[in-house]
Motif scaffolding. Structure first.
Motif, mmCIF file in Angstrom:
data_model
loop_
_atom_site.group_PDB
_atom_site.id
_atom_site.type_symbol
_atom_site.label_atom_id
_atom_site.label_comp_id
_atom_site.label_asym_id
_atom_site.label_seq_id
_atom_site.Cartn_x
_atom_site.Cartn_y
_atom_site.Cartn_z
ATOM 1 N N THR A 257 34.369 23.433 14.125
ATOM 2 C CA THR A 257 33.951 22.511 13.074
ATOM 3 C C THR A 257 32.721 21.698 13.455
ATOM 4 O O THR A 257 31.846 21.475 12.617
ATOM 5 N N ALA A 258 32.645 21.234 14.715
ATOM 6 C CA ALA A 258 31.456 20.471 15.118
ATOM 7 C C ALA A 258 30.196 21.313 14.971
ATOM 8 O O ALA A 258 29.148 20.824 14.534
ATOM 9 N N SER A 259 30.294 22.578 15.353
ATOM 10 C CA SER A 259 29.132 23.459 15.194
ATOM 11 C C SER A 259 28.787 23.641 13.722
ATOM 12 O O SER A 259 27.603 23.724 13.352
ATOM 13 N N GLY B 198 28.962 16.162 16.192
ATOM 14 C CA GLY B 198 28.463 17.267 15.372
ATOM 15 C C GLY B 198 27.438 16.813 14.348
ATOM 16 O O GLY B 198 26.401 17.462 14.166
ATOM 17 N N CYS B 199 27.692 15.684 13.691
ATOM 18 C CA CYS B 199 26.734 15.189 12.696
ATOM 19 C C CYS B 199 25.457 14.685 13.360
ATOM 20 O O CYS B 199 24.345 14.908 12.847
ATOM 21 N N THR C 261 26.926 20.543 12.519
ATOM 22 C CA THR C 261 25.548 20.542 13.005
ATOM 23 C C THR C 261 24.687 21.523 12.223
ATOM 24 O O THR C 261 23.555 21.204 11.832
ATOM 25 N N SER D 1 26.080 20.570 20.385
ATOM 26 C CA SER D 1 27.195 19.842 19.777
ATOM 27 C C SER D 1 28.533 20.358 20.279
ATOM 28 O O SER D 1 29.451 19.571 20.547
ATOM 29 N N VAL D 2 28.656 21.676 20.439
ATOM 30 C CA VAL D 2 29.910 22.248 20.941
ATOM 31 C C VAL D 2 30.154 21.811 22.384
ATOM 32 O O VAL D 2 31.253 21.367 22.751
ATOM 33 N N SER E 205 30.901 18.021 22.571
ATOM 34 C CA SER E 205 32.204 17.689 21.991
ATOM 35 C C SER E 205 33.336 18.059 22.947
ATOM 36 O O SER E 205 34.248 17.250 23.186
ATOM 37 N N GLU F 161 24.028 15.682 16.175
ATOM 38 C CA GLU F 161 23.183 16.807 16.574
ATOM 39 C C GLU F 161 22.510 17.453 15.370
ATOM 40 O O GLU F 161 21.401 17.966 15.478
ATOM 41 N N THR G 98 23.206 23.203 17.684
ATOM 42 C CA THR G 98 24.569 23.663 17.430
ATOM 43 C C THR G 98 25.301 23.918 18.737
ATOM 44 O O THR G 98 26.461 23.516 18.917
#
Length: 382
Positions: A233-235, A337-338, A238, A358-359, A362, A340, A355
């Motif tokens: 989800t974080a990716s 995520g946001c 981003t 962010s992974v 996180s 990045e 992306t």
């Protein structure tokens, strides 16, 4: 290369450029432009080793472009050329062009690497620590901005963005439920197998039940769900926000007088904070079901006895410790995520780089926070 007759032509005749070294004076004559670059470059290579400390003379210089100015910088050096511009009788346009090219080339010159490996290691370590400090400072500022926006809109229901919230909740929660349940089920079975193998030597295989229950209620349930959401989800956050920035949609949002944090970040953060505790609970149950299946098949511990042992030995506080960490992890994953996504510079390559970042960030933050929480709860006796 121009000869002496060519050098005596007037400037309006567009003579090929040349340079002459007379004592400590380096004279630039003719047109130093791209069409004469090859000849000028050959002449510059011939004189480059003898131009140190020379004073440039631009009195017979004709036309000039960036190609010619770059050759002048190579001959004299950026700093020497910029210094010579102070007194040179040149038109304002040519003076500005030479100074701009010299300044740009001076900035591009790489620093001389240190030969001492210890100094190189210390320099690289310092750079990494500085980058980490900047990243932490930026993350703290973005967290503050997100919290400020969240507290501002919470008492104002008219500003709630229910449609993006429900869409993000569906994406982060419902769509992630099968993979979380399957993964935790398999990990629960593996933990039970390992526990049974080790405890069998001590005749204590019955404690495999406690091992599975403790590990999933306190750690594995929330940790596996958080890591899966960090990668899944974080990716996505981003990539979505980064693509909007590349397409200049964020600029359009600001032009309309809307707040991108309120419109894009807050719904995603709230959706993550609601979905991760639910996924954590599902992960706890699935992991314990996997462990119960192994206990029933390999240790002859029926599910009824498994449940009775869990009810007898496992206190409620272990479940509360695990479920209490979920909203904190969810908030950090969503914010990273946001953030990045907002840092994307405007190209497809930048979207991919942020992306990935962010992974990594996180997952690192989730594991770091979980370690700190484990030490804190151990010291508190929880």
């Amino acid at each position: 290369m121009a000869n002496e007759a060519g050098l005596s032509q007037p400037l309006g005749a567009h003579t090929p450029g040349n340079t002459e070294l007379n004592g400590h004076t380096l004279s630039f004559t003719g047109d130093w432009i791209l069409s004469h670059y090859s000849a000028l470059n050959r002449r510059a290579r011939e004189l480059r080793s003898r131009t140190a400390g020379c004073t440039p003379d631009f009195s017979r210089l004709g036309r000039l472009d960036t190609a010619g100015a770059s050759l002048m910088v190579k001959l004299l050096g950026a700093e020497a050329l910029i210094s010579a511009m102070q007194q040179a009788p040149l038109p304002t346009e040519q003076r500005a062009l030479i100074q701009a090219v010299a300044a740009a080339m001076n900035q591009r010159q790489p620093a001389t690497p240190a030969n001492n490996p210890i100094l190189v290691f210390l320099a690289q370590t310092g750079q990494k620590v500085t980058a980490l400090g900047k990243l932490t400072w930026l993350l703290a500022g973005f967290i503050g901005q997100t919290l400020g926006t969240l507290f501002y809109i919470l008492p104002r229901p008219a500003r709630w963005r229910m449609t993006p919230f429900v869409a993000a909740l569906h994406d982060t929660g419902l769509n992630a439920l099968p993979i979380v349940a399957l993964l935790t089920f398999l990990v629960g079975a593996v933990v039970a197998f390992l526990g049974a193998t080790v405890l069998e030597d001590f005749g204590a295989t019955i404690y495999t039940v406690d091992l599975v229950a403790f590990s999933f209620l306190r750690e594995f349930g929330v940790l596996l769900a958080a890591i899966l959401l960090a990668g899944r989800t974080a990716s996505a956050f981003t990539a979505q926000i980064g693509a909007m920035k590349v397409n200049e949609e964020l600029d359009a949002i600001r032009t309309l007088g809307l707040n991108p944090v309120e419109l894009l970040v807050v719904p995603r953060v709230l959706a993550m904070m609601l979905s991760l505790p639910i996924l954590t609970f599902i992960g706890m149950i699935s992991g314990m079901v996997g462990g119960a299946m192994v206990c029933a098949l390999a240790l002859d511990i029926p599910p009824s006895q498994f449940i009775a042992i869990v009810e007898r030995d496992i206190a409620l506080k272990h479940f509360l410790v695990g479920i209490g960490k979920a909203p904190v992890f969810a908030f950090l994953i969503a914010v990273i995520g946001c953030l990045e996504g907002f840092k994307v510079s405007g190209s497809a390559q930048s979207v991919g780089e942020h992306t990935t970042a962010s992974v990594v960030q996180s997952i690192f933050m989730v594991i770091l926070l979980d370690s700190v929480a484990a030490l804190f709860f151990m010291e508190m006796g929880w």
